[in-house]
Design an enzyme around this catalytic site. Sequence first.
Site, PDB file in Angstrom:
ATOM      1  N   TYR A 107      -0.481  28.626 -30.612  1.00 15.60           N
ATOM      2  CA  TYR A 107      -1.109  29.955 -30.035  1.00 15.60           C
ATOM      3  C   TYR A 107      -0.847  31.102 -30.945  1.00 15.60           C
ATOM      4  O   TYR A 107       0.014  30.804 -31.759  1.00 15.60           O
ATOM      5  CB  TYR A 107      -0.022  30.397 -28.616  1.00 15.60           C
ATOM      6  CG  TYR A 107       1.204  30.622 -28.855  1.00 15.60           C
ATOM      7  CD1 TYR A 107       2.334  29.577 -29.327  1.00 15.60           C
ATOM      8  CD2 TYR A 107       1.595  31.885 -28.702  1.00 15.60           C
ATOM      9  CE1 TYR A 107       3.410  30.062 -29.480  1.00 15.60           C
ATOM     10  CE2 TYR A 107       2.954  32.386 -28.858  1.00 15.60           C
ATOM     11  CZ  TYR A 107       3.966  31.483 -28.966  1.00 15.60           C
ATOM     12  OH  TYR A 107       4.921  31.901 -29.507  1.00 15.60           O
ATOM     13  N   LYS A 111       3.304  27.919 -35.237  1.00 15.11           N
ATOM     14  CA  LYS A 111       3.516  28.579 -33.860  1.00 15.11           C
ATOM     15  C   LYS A 111       2.916  27.673 -32.833  1.00 15.11           C
ATOM     16  O   LYS A 111       1.804  27.897 -32.219  1.00 15.11           O
ATOM     17  CB  LYS A 111       2.571  29.858 -33.870  1.00 15.11           C
ATOM     18  CG  LYS A 111       3.106  30.964 -32.997  1.00 15.11           C
ATOM     19  CD  LYS A 111       2.636  32.210 -33.387  1.00 15.11           C
ATOM     20  CE  LYS A 111       2.784  33.115 -32.223  1.00 15.11           C
ATOM     21  NZ  LYS A 111       4.215  33.545 -32.070  1.00 15.11           N
ATOM     22  N   GLU A 118      16.568  33.295 -36.424  1.00 15.53           N
ATOM     23  CA  GLU A 118      15.621  34.246 -36.105  1.00 15.53           C
ATOM     24  C   GLU A 118      16.057  34.508 -34.651  1.00 15.53           C
ATOM     25  O   GLU A 118      17.085  33.800 -34.067  1.00 15.53           O
ATOM     26  CB  GLU A 118      14.195  34.095 -36.064  1.00 15.53           C
ATOM     27  CG  GLU A 118      13.755  32.554 -35.446  1.00 15.53           C
ATOM     28  CD  GLU A 118      12.395  32.300 -35.791  1.00 15.53           C
ATOM     29  OE1 GLU A 118      11.484  33.097 -35.856  1.00 15.53           O
ATOM     30  OE2 GLU A 118      11.938  31.163 -35.659  1.00 15.53           O
ATOM     31  N   LEU A 163       9.727  31.035 -37.924  1.00 15.25           N
ATOM     32  CA  LEU A 163       8.350  31.560 -37.778  1.00 15.25           C
ATOM     33  C   LEU A 163       8.006  32.645 -38.835  1.00 15.25           C
ATOM     34  O   LEU A 163       8.867  33.546 -38.871  1.00 15.25           O
ATOM     35  CB  LEU A 163       8.023  32.165 -36.296  1.00 15.25           C
ATOM     36  CG  LEU A 163       6.459  32.428 -36.319  1.00 15.25           C
ATOM     37  CD1 LEU A 163       5.503  31.041 -36.146  1.00 15.25           C
ATOM     38  CD2 LEU A 163       6.060  33.240 -34.945  1.00 15.25           C
TER      39      LEU A 163
HETATM   40  N1  PDD Z   1       6.855  35.793 -30.465  1.00 11.34           N
HETATM   41  N2  PDD Z   1       9.795  34.415 -34.101  1.00 11.34           N
HETATM   42  C1  PDD Z   1       9.523  33.577 -33.112  1.00 11.34           C
HETATM   43  C2  PDD Z   1      10.399  32.346 -32.387  1.00 11.34           C
HETATM   44  C3  PDD Z   1       8.538  34.332 -32.292  1.00 11.34           C
HETATM   45  O1  PDD Z   1       8.140  33.618 -30.987  1.00 11.34           O
HETATM   46  C4  PDD Z   1       7.884  35.458 -32.592  1.00 11.34           C
HETATM   47  C5  PDD Z   1       6.885  36.052 -31.665  1.00 11.34           C
HETATM   48  C6  PDD Z   1       8.253  36.055 -33.635  1.00 11.34           C
HETATM   49  C7  PDD Z   1       7.539  37.221 -34.315  1.00 11.34           C
HETATM   50  O2  PDD Z   1       6.450  36.880 -34.733  1.00 11.34           O
HETATM   51  P1  PDD Z   1       5.333  38.041 -34.856  1.00 11.34           P
HETATM   52  O3  PDD Z   1       5.822  39.220 -35.455  1.00 11.34           O
HETATM   53  O4  PDD Z   1       3.959  37.653 -35.329  1.00 11.34           O
HETATM   54  O5  PDD Z   1       4.865  38.643 -33.237  1.00 11.34           O
HETATM   55  C8  PDD Z   1       9.241  35.336 -34.493  1.00 11.34           C
HETATM   56  C9  PDD Z   1       5.619  36.002 -29.464  1.00 11.34           C
HETATM   57  C10 PDD Z   1       5.438  37.598 -29.754  1.00 11.34           C
HETATM   58  C11 PDD Z   1       5.556  35.456 -28.495  1.00 11.34           C
HETATM   59  O6  PDD Z   1       6.226  34.329 -28.375  1.00 11.34           O
HETATM   60  O7  PDD Z   1       4.999  35.826 -27.586  1.00 11.34           O
END
Ligand code: PDD
Length: 288
Positions: A33, A147, A180, A205
Amino acid sequence: MARISYVNGSYVHHQEAVVDVEDRGYQFADGIYEYIAFYNRTLLDGELHLRRLERSLNELRIEMPVSMTAMMLIIRELIVRNSREDGGLYIQVTRGVAKRDHPFPKKIRPVLVMTVCGPKTPKPHEVKDGVAVITTADIRWGRCDIKSVSLLANVLAKQKATEQKARESILVRDDRSVTEGAVSNAYIITDKGVLVTHGLDEKVLGGITRDVVLRLARKAGISVEERSFNSVEMNSAAEAFITSTSANILPVVKIDGKAVGSGKPGPVTRKLQELYLTYIFKQTGRML
Ligand code: PDD
């Protein structure tokens, strides 16, 4: 305002958007996703998110469901049909529908779903005063760089934070290294003013916000180290913060009930928040 979703070629009323019970995403979490914010109907870092989507699919050997050009057209159309200026776009691609069997089925077509929701921007007091987080054991699998929709460990970690009235769970491995957050990337600022965050490997991620924030930091002359740090180092950091598409940059002022630095958002975090808001404005015309 009617909420419209996209399911494999059709725009449908959200209540009528359905997928097959034998979708491998549903049965095996065999899919990926993206979540992308948009302001003034403009995707924030759309290209970076779509490149990451393509990478996640490649890693799992799932075909791109449509060409990149078609993907962009569908996204634009969906945002228009939802009559929203600002919001969030969720894209999910699964390997497809087949009789339940673990190996990849031979003839299978990926399933593409997109939904739109309202903006998930953080609350003003969180941006201004910072947030409390807790630490939780990182029990996830070995490919956190993908992801994947397989988010059970993240869900449990975030639920634990919610139950303890914390904004986020910061994930810590057995060797005490901090990877993270459950739904965000995590950073510390050392007493020497160095910004530290875990390097890009299979344990984290590669956040799009992370990518942008590190670029902005380097441009502003802030020293950046992409390396692992442990919970001891985190607990004695001068500042800490988290980033994600929905949180932007949130100062972390408390970890497991103990104050970070002065207990207030620090100057480096403040500077980055300011730079990031300007970055969003320059790209989308929206001042948050
Ligand atoms: N989550 N690490 C994890 C485990 C995440 O699920 C996310 C983002 C990030 C940050 O990634 P980005 O900056 O590309 O949003 C880091 C999204 C927002 C979600 O699961 O809805």
